[in-house]
Design an enzyme around this catalytic site. Structure first.
Site, PDB file in Angstrom:
ATOM      1  N   LYS A 119       0.822  -1.218   0.000  1.00 58.55           N
ATOM      2  CA  LYS A 119       0.000   0.000   0.000  1.00 58.55           C
ATOM      3  C   LYS A 119       0.843   1.249   0.000  1.00 58.55           C
ATOM      4  O   LYS A 119       0.454   2.261  -0.580  1.00 58.55           O
ATOM      5  CB  LYS A 119      -0.956   0.009   1.198  1.00 58.55           C
ATOM      6  CG  LYS A 119      -2.134  -0.927   1.014  1.00 58.55           C
ATOM      7  CD  LYS A 119      -3.330  -0.466   1.826  1.00 58.55           C
ATOM      8  CE  LYS A 119      -4.525  -1.350   1.536  1.00 58.55           C
ATOM      9  NZ  LYS A 119      -5.665  -1.056   2.419  1.00 58.55           N
ATOM     10  N   LYS A 201      -5.616 -11.162  -7.643  1.00 56.84           N
ATOM     11  CA  LYS A 201      -6.962 -11.219  -7.064  1.00 56.84           C
ATOM     12  C   LYS A 201      -7.833 -10.075  -7.597  1.00 56.84           C
ATOM     13  O   LYS A 201      -7.340  -8.968  -7.798  1.00 56.84           O
ATOM     14  CB  LYS A 201      -6.789 -11.089  -5.541  1.00 56.84           C
ATOM     15  CG  LYS A 201      -8.024 -11.381  -4.750  1.00 56.84           C
ATOM     16  CD  LYS A 201      -7.703 -11.363  -3.261  1.00 56.84           C
ATOM     17  CE  LYS A 201      -8.894 -10.764  -2.517  1.00 56.84           C
ATOM     18  NZ  LYS A 201      -8.735 -10.742  -1.083  1.00 56.84           N
ATOM     19  N   LYS A 204     -11.619  -4.388  -5.754  1.00 53.20           N
ATOM     20  CA  LYS A 204     -12.500  -3.270  -6.045  1.00 53.20           C
ATOM     21  C   LYS A 204     -11.734  -1.955  -6.143  1.00 53.20           C
ATOM     22  O   LYS A 204     -12.298  -0.942  -6.520  1.00 53.20           O
ATOM     23  CB  LYS A 204     -13.619  -3.183  -5.002  1.00 53.20           C
ATOM     24  CG  LYS A 204     -13.136  -2.937  -3.592  1.00 53.20           C
ATOM     25  CD  LYS A 204     -14.288  -2.960  -2.593  1.00 53.20           C
ATOM     26  CE  LYS A 204     -13.846  -2.530  -1.220  1.00 53.20           C
ATOM     27  NZ  LYS A 204     -13.980  -3.404  -0.137  1.00 53.20           N
TER      28      LYS A 204
END
Ligand code: TRP
Length: 336
Positions: A119, A201, A204
């Site tokens: 992140k 994966k 969203k």
């Protein structure tokens, strides 16, 4: 009439961030399983809005996505009487325990978290301390409720491990304060991959054409599957290593219809990818349409939504306060 003795149910807690509309992957891998747990366990589902601000959020959007997520939990059928549904920010004990647990967690432990590394690479302009200590807040979320089981995706295994370490450490210092939780990984449930990069994966937070959102229209769903990456050998076969795109479409289809993979592959063998894509489009639309209809209905009833989240916060708050007060007493704070 004689009644069977009431056994205390095991407690489950999970959290979902209000960052974007959940994807089909979130639905298949996590949310739809929650419905199956509501009778057997004592379940709490939290909308992790405090977690969401570890990356910059636009206020109006955060508000909209938070309420939308609550409506979606109701739309997938979670009964708000059986499950405690609440916003994390409505239960101040989360922020409070977060600070306390910060003082029982080592810098070295946090530095090993792979999601932080990912992140912070993604949000290089905003590597804030919250992003770094986020697993501590998550540990608090779980420990406040003395949860036995935590349904999470495999991307959260490391965070759950640190939660267990923190709980064990605090228990070691002060005696029995926390239940040490276990991960709960559903037996069935396909891992749904990105439509554009099928070795990753489905997320969203990726570009729009990589994932199906639970609220996508039939047209959008059709278009995204039509553009989904496959391969050039035109053979329908389940082989995630050699054929990640086709295998992903196959496993989505199996997950949605419940048909065993062998039977599905046999049925589609010799057919073109176009046919596979129409089948998966149809199954997706069929699954999502009733959810979307309920979603629209619930979104139209603001008073109902309000009553759900107020009741949820109240019920969660009672449990959370019990644990927080116990911990604070053990640490040595003067009781109020
Ligand atoms: N960190 C989780 C995620 O990003 C969300 C979350 C927050 C959570 N608190 C939690 C999950 C507590 C399980 C338990 O997916």
């Amino acid at each position: 009439m004689e009644q069977a003795p009431k056994e205390k149910k095991q407690r489950i807690l999970s959290g979902i961030q209000p960052s974007g509309t959940p994807s089909l992957g979130n639905y298949i891998g996590a949310m739809r399983n929650w419905k199956l747990l509501e009778d057997q366990y004592d379940c709490l589902y939290m909308i992790a809005d405090l977690h969401a601000i570890t990356v910059r959020q636009e206020p109006a959007k955060l508000r909209a996505q938070s309420i939308q997520l609550l409506a979606l939990l109701l739309a997938i059928g979670l009964d708000p009487e059986k499950n405690v549904l609440f916003f994390q920010s409505h239960v101040p004990q989360h922020a409070q325990i977060g600070w306390l647990l910060n003082c029982y967690t080592y810098m070295g432990e946090m530095s090993r978290m792979t999601q932080f590394k990912d992140k912070s690479a993604k949000h290089a302009d905003n590597i804030n301390c919250g992003l770094f200590t986020y697993p501590i807040l998550m540990a608090g979320d779980i420990l406040l409720y003395q949860a036995n089981l935590v349904p999470v995706g495999h991307d959260q295994t490391q965070h759950l491990e640190i939660c267990r370490d923190i709980a064990t450490r605090v228990n070691g210092v002060y005696g029995n304060v926390f239940t040490v939780p276990e991960g709960y990984y559903p037996k069935v449930g396909a891992r749904v991959m990105s439509l554009q990069e099928p070795t990753r994966k489905m997320s969203k937070s990726d570009p729009d054409d990589c994932f199906i959102s639970i609220l996508d229209t039939p047209d959008a769903i059709r278009r995204k599957y039509r553009r989904a990456v496959t391969d050039s050998d035109a053979e329908i076969r389940f082989d995630p290593a050699a054929k990640p795109g086709v295998s992903n479409l196959l496993s989505i289809l199996c997950a949605l219809t419940g048909e065993p993979m062998d039977a599905l592959v046999e049925r589609l063998s010799g057919k073109g990818y176009g046919e596979l894509k129409s089948a998966v489009t149809e199954a997706t639309v069929e699954t999502l349409s009733p959810i979307q209809a309920r979603f629209n209905q619930v979104m139209g009833d603001k008073a109902y939504l309000e009553s759900v989240y107020r009741t949820g916060a109240q019920r969660a708050g009672i449990l959370a306060e019990r644990t927080l007060a116990k911990l604070m007493k053990k640490i040595g704070f003067i009781a109020k």
